[in-house]
Design an enzyme around this catalytic site. Structure first.
Site, PDB file in Angstrom:
ATOM      1  N   GLU A 248     -66.726  25.211 -22.649  1.00 24.04           N
ATOM      2  CA  GLU A 248     -65.550  24.891 -21.830  1.00 24.04           C
ATOM      3  C   GLU A 248     -65.072  23.538 -22.322  1.00 24.04           C
ATOM      4  O   GLU A 248     -65.640  22.500 -22.000  1.00 24.04           O
ATOM      5  CB  GLU A 248     -65.926  24.862 -20.343  1.00 24.04           C
ATOM      6  CG  GLU A 248     -64.724  25.010 -19.418  1.00 24.04           C
ATOM      7  CD  GLU A 248     -64.097  23.678 -19.044  1.00 24.04           C
ATOM      8  OE1 GLU A 248     -63.111  23.295 -19.727  1.00 24.04           O
ATOM      9  OE2 GLU A 248     -64.557  23.032 -18.109  1.00 24.04           O
ATOM     10  N   CYS A 281     -59.406  18.567 -17.042  1.00 20.90           N
ATOM     11  CA  CYS A 281     -59.188  19.380 -18.240  1.00 20.90           C
ATOM     12  C   CYS A 281     -58.044  20.365 -18.046  1.00 20.90           C
ATOM     13  O   CYS A 281     -57.367  20.733 -19.006  1.00 20.90           O
ATOM     14  CB  CYS A 281     -60.465  20.096 -18.638  1.00 20.90           C
ATOM     15  SG  CYS A 281     -61.180  21.139 -17.363  1.00 20.90           S
TER      16      CYS A 281
END
Length: 503
Positions: A248, A281
């Site tokens: 990720e 993010c």
């Protein structure tokens, strides 16, 4: 996101095998933690393995009871944990509470849906295997290593830890060296809430070398959250032992503002870009607004940004940079944007680790502020002719984590969202997909691969197991050396009759 673990980095204030975690706003020491070396990490993983076998053998129902106990422990102590997140990460207490509540909700969903998603079930065998009963289940991997980030030190790692535990695995968590106290709190909470399988949640602390040691320690899978650059190093290290990985990684998420978007788009852009000091993010970093709404949108955004004040007090909209070095990245992007011909509509100042909310206009598409992940409280807003041009620019990125579309037309919004090159897209909101436990979370391109959350997240931490059982013997068994000479020809005729007419 920027690096959570540099594999060649050093712990902060490393002294005689320990390091200090500090408050990013005041520099006060939050805690002192051990630097786990290679031998220590291997020992902890080895100690976790018998617990993994015990945990898997409990079955879904018994694991569910223990996960509920852990969930209840977290829920009762939300404010305690949020206070720690505020001190160690720097984000406002209320934002920390929001993060923790989302993590608790995901933990509940994972436990409730594990059996249905992973449990043994029959599947149709098909015509040619009609005499077989076919079964499928998803079995635990064993011990899952998790390397977590500092920006969401509860929600993000729990997206792996909770789903791995629900799938029947044990976990060994390596929190960021910037938030080890939060990681230790989560591990201690597990030991308190689930004392009979306390070692199913292990903890190692340190910086990059500790993370590399975890990659090599014999875990059955490694889930990593961090930058693409560090992700490549993690993958290379895991490749030494053929340890599978979940990545990720970073994002440069875009928002498309269509002709008929309302003023809610401005409020969402400000939250998506500035909350958590932009250290998200899936935060919005690029906005493409059509000519029809650009001027009004910019006016509304700058007006709302003017009301934001960073700081560490309870009234602050967001806190300082958790990692001091990230301020240098933000400063470089701002300087490059202005040098390239962009203008600062508001903000633009960097005072130590505190960055003013910043809106940049007319920034060229090849600027670092548009191409690279900034990870700070900044937005670039660009005028485009229409939503199709906005989509082309949004998709012109090596990253593809999340994104957002604002439009008054449900059909057009859905079309844009489906064609956005990202793992997740929100329509007329931002970040909302992360709050839906049933939806998978992950990206494409340099934003990584694999998924946490949802059924995909549960299966990410399990291996598919296929089983067949002979129900009755066929008069002629084509899978035998004793089959008649014409058996295969008969099978070919059946196949032609059944499938050969298709063109």
């Amino acid at each position: 996101m920027p690096l959570s673990e540099e594999l060649d980095s050093s712990p902060r204030r490393d002294t005689a095998g320990t390091f200090e975690s500090t408050d990013p706003a005041t520099g006060a020491v939050v805690g002192v933690f051990p630097v786990h070396d290679t031998d220590a990490v291997r020992a902890i993983v080895a100690r976790t393995r018998p617990a993994a076998e015990h945990w898997a053998a409990l079955g879904f129902a018994e694991r569910g009871l223990r996960l509920a106990a852990y969930r209840g422990h977290l829920a009762r102590r939300i404010d305690e944990l949020a206070d720690l997140v505020h001190r160690e990460n720097g984000k406002p207490h209320d934002d920390a509470v929001l993060e923790i509540t989302l993590a608790v909700d995901h933990l509940a969903w994972a436990a409730a849906h594990a059996r249905k998603t992973l449990g043994l079930r029959r599947v149709r065998p098909g015509l040619l295997a009609a005499n077989q009963a076919a079964y499928l289940e998803y079995q635990p991997l064993g011990v899952v290593g998790v390397i977590g980030p500092w920006n969401y030190p509860v929600f993000t790692p729990m997206g792996s830890i909770a789903y791995a535990l629900a799938a029947g695995n044990a976990g060994v968590f390596k929190p960021s060296e910037f938030t080890p106290a939060v990681g230790a709190w989560l591990a201690d909470a597990w030991r308190t809430a689930v004392p009979d399988v306390a070692d199913a949640f292990g903890l190692v602390t340190g910086s990059g070398e500790t993370g590399a040691a975890l990659c090599r320690a014999g875990v059955d899978k490694l889930a990593f959250t961090g930058s693409a650059a560090t992700g490549r190093k993690v993958m290379a290290t895991c490749a030494e032992t053929l340890t599978p990985v979940l990545m990720e990684l970073g994002g440069k998420d875009a928002m498309i503002v269509d002709d008929d978007a309302d003023v809610a788009a401005a409020d969402a852009a400000v939250w998506g870009g500035m909350s958590n000091a932009g250290q998200t993010c899936i935060g919005i970093e690029r906005v493409y607004a059509t000519s029809a709404v650009y001027d009004r949108f910019v006016t509304e955004v700058t007006s709302r940004v003017a009301d934001l004040r960073p700081g560490s007090d309870p009234q602050a909209a967001y806190g300082p940079m958790t990692m001091a070095g990230q301020a240098d990245v933000v400063r470089r992007h701002l300087d490059d944007a202005v040098a390239a011909g962009g203008s600062v509509a508001t903000g633009g100042t960097v005072d130590g680790g505190v960055i003013a909310p910043t809106v940049l206009l007319d920034v060229p598409e090849d600027s670092a502020a548009v191409r690279e992940e900034t990870f700070g409280p900044t937005l670039t807003i660009t005028r485009v002719a229409d939503a199709e041009e906005a989509l082309r620019r949004a998709n012109d990125s090596t990253m593809g984590l999340g994104g957002s579309v604002f439009s008054g037309s449900p059909a057009r919004a859905m079309s844009l969202a489906r064609r956005m090159r990202s793992g997740m897209t929100a329509i007329n909101s931002v970040l909302s997909f992360a709050s839906v436990p049933a939806l998978p979370f992950g990206g494409v391109g340099e934003s990584g691969f694999g998924r946490i959350h949802g059924e995909d997240g549960l299966r990410e931490f399990a291996r598919a197991k296929a089983i067949t059982r002979l129900r009755f013997a066929l008069p002629v068994n084509p899978m035998s050396f004793t089959r008649p000479a014409g058996a295969v020809d008969a099978l070919a005729r059946i196949t032609r009759l059944r499938h050969g007419r298709r063109r």
